[in-house]
Structures are given as structure tokens and as C-alpha cells.
Design a protein around this motif. Structure first.
Motif, PDB file in Angstrom:
ATOM      1  N   ASN A  57       0.781  -1.276  -0.054  1.00 43.41           N
ATOM      2  CA  ASN A  57      -0.121   0.179  -0.154  1.00 43.41           C
ATOM      3  C   ASN A  57       0.888   1.282  -0.068  1.00 43.41           C
ATOM      4  N   GLN A  58       1.978   1.291   0.879  1.00 43.88           N
ATOM      5  CA  GLN A  58       2.846   2.512   0.855  1.00 43.88           C
ATOM      6  C   GLN A  58       3.569   2.735  -0.464  1.00 43.88           C
ATOM      7  N   ILE A  59       4.025   1.411  -0.995  1.00 43.54           N
ATOM      8  CA  ILE A  59       4.378   1.761  -2.504  1.00 43.54           C
ATOM      9  C   ILE A  59       3.434   2.269  -3.523  1.00 43.54           C
ATOM     10  N   LEU A  60       2.341   1.826  -3.708  1.00 42.65           N
ATOM     11  CA  LEU A  60       1.452   2.359  -4.564  1.00 42.65           C
ATOM     12  C   LEU A  60       1.058   3.645  -4.238  1.00 42.65           C
ATOM     13  N   PHE A  61       0.765   3.730  -3.030  1.00 36.58           N
ATOM     14  CA  PHE A  61       0.470   5.330  -2.597  1.00 36.58           C
ATOM     15  C   PHE A  61       1.652   6.143  -3.117  1.00 36.58           C
ATOM     16  N   SER A  62       2.859   5.895  -2.796  1.00 32.54           N
ATOM     17  CA  SER A  62       3.894   7.019  -3.184  1.00 32.54           C
ATOM     18  C   SER A  62       4.244   6.801  -4.672  1.00 32.54           C
ATOM     19  N   THR A  72      -2.819   4.562 -14.398  1.00 25.61           N
ATOM     20  CA  THR A  72      -1.950   3.426 -15.048  1.00 25.61           C
ATOM     21  C   THR A  72      -1.644   2.429 -13.864  1.00 25.61           C
ATOM     22  N   ILE A  73      -1.665   2.995 -12.686  1.00 23.73           N
ATOM     23  CA  ILE A  73      -0.942   2.134 -11.692  1.00 23.73           C
ATOM     24  C   ILE A  73      -2.142   1.264 -10.993  1.00 23.73           C
ATOM     25  N   CYS A  74      -3.313   1.789 -11.148  1.00 23.90           N
ATOM     26  CA  CYS A  74      -4.587   0.661 -10.647  1.00 23.90           C
ATOM     27  C   CYS A  74      -4.503  -0.509 -10.967  1.00 23.90           C
ATOM     28  N   CYS A  75      -4.897  -1.386  -9.999  1.00 20.69           N
ATOM     29  CA  CYS A  75      -4.470  -2.852 -10.061  1.00 20.69           C
ATOM     30  C   CYS A  75      -5.928  -3.481 -10.587  1.00 20.69           C
ATOM     31  N   LEU A  76      -7.029  -2.528 -10.752  1.00 27.60           N
ATOM     32  CA  LEU A  76      -8.334  -2.950 -10.920  1.00 27.60           C
ATOM     33  C   LEU A  76      -8.577  -4.056 -10.170  1.00 27.60           C
ATOM     34  N   CYS A  77      -8.449  -3.900  -8.747  1.00 28.08           N
ATOM     35  CA  CYS A  77      -9.045  -4.625  -7.704  1.00 28.08           C
ATOM     36  C   CYS A  77     -10.546  -4.587  -7.766  1.00 28.08           C
ATOM     37  N   ASP A  78     -11.143  -5.623  -6.845  1.00 29.61           N
ATOM     38  CA  ASP A  78     -12.580  -5.725  -6.642  1.00 29.61           C
ATOM     39  C   ASP A  78     -13.061  -4.459  -5.949  1.00 29.61           C
ATOM     40  N   GLU A  79     -13.427  -3.739  -6.507  1.00 30.58           N
ATOM     41  CA  GLU A  79     -13.976  -2.567  -5.757  1.00 30.58           C
ATOM     42  C   GLU A  79     -14.854  -2.573  -4.544  1.00 30.58           C
ATOM     43  N   THR A  80     -15.651  -3.858  -4.529  1.00 34.35           N
ATOM     44  CA  THR A  80     -16.473  -4.013  -3.454  1.00 34.35           C
ATOM     45  C   THR A  80     -15.818  -4.352  -2.330  1.00 34.35           C
ATOM     46  N   ASN A  81     -14.471  -4.931  -2.349  1.00 32.82           N
ATOM     47  CA  ASN A  81     -13.624  -5.491  -1.353  1.00 32.82           C
ATOM     48  C   ASN A  81     -12.732  -4.530  -1.125  1.00 32.82           C
ATOM     49  N   CYS A  82     -12.049  -3.730  -1.752  1.00 36.36           N
ATOM     50  CA  CYS A  82     -11.116  -2.731  -1.978  1.00 36.36           C
ATOM     51  C   CYS A  82     -11.695  -1.454  -1.195  1.00 36.36           C
ATOM     52  N   LEU A  83     -11.719  -1.259   0.023  1.00 35.09           N
ATOM     53  CA  LEU A  83     -12.087  -0.097   0.505  1.00 35.09           C
ATOM     54  C   LEU A  83     -11.242   0.708   0.887  1.00 35.09           C
ATOM     55  N   ASN A  84     -10.068   0.537   1.227  1.00 35.43           N
ATOM     56  CA  ASN A  84      -8.887   1.372   1.381  1.00 35.43           C
ATOM     57  C   ASN A  84      -7.811   1.265   0.455  1.00 35.43           C
ATOM     58  N   ARG A  90      -5.024   8.334  -3.026  1.00 33.16           N
ATOM     59  CA  ARG A  90      -4.139   9.249  -3.374  1.00 33.16           C
ATOM     60  C   ARG A  90      -4.806  10.081  -4.719  1.00 33.16           C
ATOM     61  N   TYR A  91      -5.417   9.341  -5.424  1.00 31.18           N
ATOM     62  CA  TYR A  91      -6.180  10.042  -6.581  1.00 31.18           C
ATOM     63  C   TYR A  91      -7.060  11.325  -6.147  1.00 31.18           C
TER      64      TYR A  91
END
Length: 95
Positions: A57-62, A72-84, A90-91
Motif C-alpha cells: 500500500n505504501q509503495i502504490l501510494f507513493s 495506470t497504476i490501478c490494479c483493477l481490484c474488486d472495488e466492493t472489497n478494496c475499501l482502502n 491518492r487520486y
């Protein structure tokens, strides 16, 4: 898998929406991805999984320095489960 619809607010704009088949495909992709990630970290203890999550999370944020980089960094996670989501957080700060 995708429908094009005129925007109700701005008739010049076109909105893209997933069909039921598209939604099903996204669900399958998330499921396969989750299984692969679970397999990759299966040998880690729960404590080490938490450390990995925090570091990731720290790496992705920075790495997210602009709105474009967030897309372009977005990992296309499951938005219903990726709450934080660190990229989404950062966006939001950049807007």
C-alpha cells in the motif's frame, strides 16, 4: 460485453457500461486473480501478510504522483472489497 449509451446530462458524451456478460467476465477475472495471489502468499504467516499489505500500500501510494499515473497504476481490484485503496486515496487527494 460493453454498451455505449448517450449521457443523459450531456448528449455529446457517450457512456460505456458493462453488459451482464461483461460483469460476469470481470467477476471471473477477479476470482482467478485472487486465487493466484492466495497461492503466491500461501506460505506467509498472517503477520507477514499484514506487513506485505502495508508495504504494498505504501509503495502504490507513493508511486501515484498524478491523476494519470493513478489510472495506470490501478490494479483493477474488486472495488466492493478494496475499501482502502492506496491508489484511489491518492487520486482523491490529487483532485
Amino acid at each position: 460485453m460493453i454498451l455505449r449509451e448517450r449521457c443523459s446530462v450531456d448528449r455529446r458524451a457517450v457512456e460505456l457500461k458493462l453488459t451482464q456478460e461483461g460483469e460476469a467476465m470481470v467477476g471471473k477475472i477477479h476470482q482467478v486473480r485472487l486465487l493466484a495471489l492466495e497461492e503466491a502468499i500461501a506460505s506467509l504467516s498472517s503477520k507477514n501478510r499484514l506487513h506485505l499489505c502495508r508495504i504494498t500500500n505504501q509503495i502504490l501510494f507513493s508511486l501515484t504522483k498524478t491523476k494519470d499515473s493513478a489510472l495506470t497504476i490501478c490494479c483493477l481490484c474488486d472495488e466492493t472489497n478494496c475499501l482502502n485503496c492506496p491508489v484511489g486515496k491518492r487520486y482523491s487527494e490529487l483532485t
